[in-house]
Motif scaffolding. Structure first.
Motif, PDB file in Angstrom:
ATOM      1  N   ARG A   1      56.853 -41.849  79.592  1.00 14.97           N
ATOM      2  CA  ARG A   1      57.178 -41.074  78.385  1.00 14.97           C
ATOM      3  C   ARG A   1      56.522 -41.746  77.173  1.00 14.97           C
ATOM      4  N   PRO A   2      56.592 -41.110  76.009  1.00 12.23           N
ATOM      5  CA  PRO A   2      56.059 -41.747  74.805  1.00 12.23           C
ATOM      6  C   PRO A   2      56.794 -43.055  74.492  1.00 12.23           C
ATOM      7  N   ALA A   3      56.041 -43.995  73.950  1.00 11.24           N
ATOM      8  CA  ALA A   3      56.592 -45.302  73.575  1.00 11.24           C
ATOM      9  C   ALA A   3      55.877 -45.796  72.330  1.00 11.24           C
ATOM     10  N   VAL A   4      56.540 -46.668  71.608  1.00 13.37           N
ATOM     11  CA  VAL A   4      55.926 -47.337  70.465  1.00 13.37           C
ATOM     12  C   VAL A   4      55.855 -48.814  70.815  1.00 13.37           C
ATOM     13  N   TRP A   5      54.635 -49.331  70.860  1.00 12.57           N
ATOM     14  CA  TRP A   5      54.418 -50.732  71.201  1.00 12.57           C
ATOM     15  C   TRP A   5      53.767 -51.470  70.044  1.00 12.57           C
ATOM     16  N   GLU A   6      54.046 -52.749  69.988  1.00 12.13           N
ATOM     17  CA  GLU A   6      53.338 -53.651  69.086  1.00 12.13           C
ATOM     18  C   GLU A   6      51.959 -53.919  69.693  1.00 12.13           C
ATOM     19  N   MET A   7      51.014 -54.314  68.881  1.00  8.84           N
ATOM     20  CA  MET A   7      49.685 -54.644  69.388  1.00  8.84           C
ATOM     21  C   MET A   7      49.758 -55.761  70.433  1.00  8.84           C
ATOM     22  N   THR A   8      50.683 -56.672  70.275  1.00  7.89           N
ATOM     23  CA  THR A   8      50.825 -57.763  71.237  1.00  7.89           C
ATOM     24  C   THR A   8      51.259 -57.252  72.608  1.00  7.89           C
TER      25      THR A   8
END
Length: 149
Positions: free
Chosen positions: A113-120
């Motif tokens: 599903r959609p997710a929001v991740w940090e660049m790390t």
């Protein structure tokens, strides 16, 4: 959460990852709506269309090469497209949408599903470890275009 993310309708958050639904897919599966799922590109493009941008319906390597509808930028801003891969090759790259400092919204095969991740978070994973670059859509969509038919 970021105000940009709050502006997305609830339907965006339930889109399932379906790798066979990509720009140019055979059988009409390419752009017919997100209810049946999408790959990362279709999802990212639908997000941008929701915000009245007009991304081209291109695969990742075509997107990276495009100079008519998008421009390469060195500093990301909200609603820029971000490309990741295991190598610096744009072919088969993963595409997400920059939402704020160091955070990317993407339709994630790993999560489904959609997710929001940090660049790390991307850097920690072999298949996303290389930031290919950032593209900004320079065209706007006509008013009234609904990305979630």
């Amino acid at each position: 959460m970021d105000s940009l993310l709050h502006q997305l309708p609830a339907a965006f958050w339930t889109v399932p990852y379906v790798g066979s639904r990509f720009p140019g897919a055979s059988g009409g599966a390419g752009l017919s709506g997100l209810e049946e799922g999408a790959n990362c590109q279709l999802f990212a493009y639908a997000v941008l269309r929701h915000f009245s941008l007009a991304p081209p319906d291109l695969r990742s390597s075509e997107l990276w090469a495009d100079t008519q509808s998008t421009a390469r930028v060195s500093v990301a801003q909200p609603l820029d497209l971000v490309l990741f891969n295991a190598t610096d090759d744009a072919y088969g790259a993963h595409v997400g949408v920059w939402v704020t400092e160091g955070r990317v919204l993407h339709l994630c095969a790993e999560v489904g599903r959609p997710a929001v991740w940090e660049m790390t978070d991307f850097a920690k994973r072999q298949r996303y470890r290389v930031l290919i670059g950032v593209k900004r859509v320079v065209a706007t969509a006509p008013r009234g275009l609904d990305p979630m038919p």
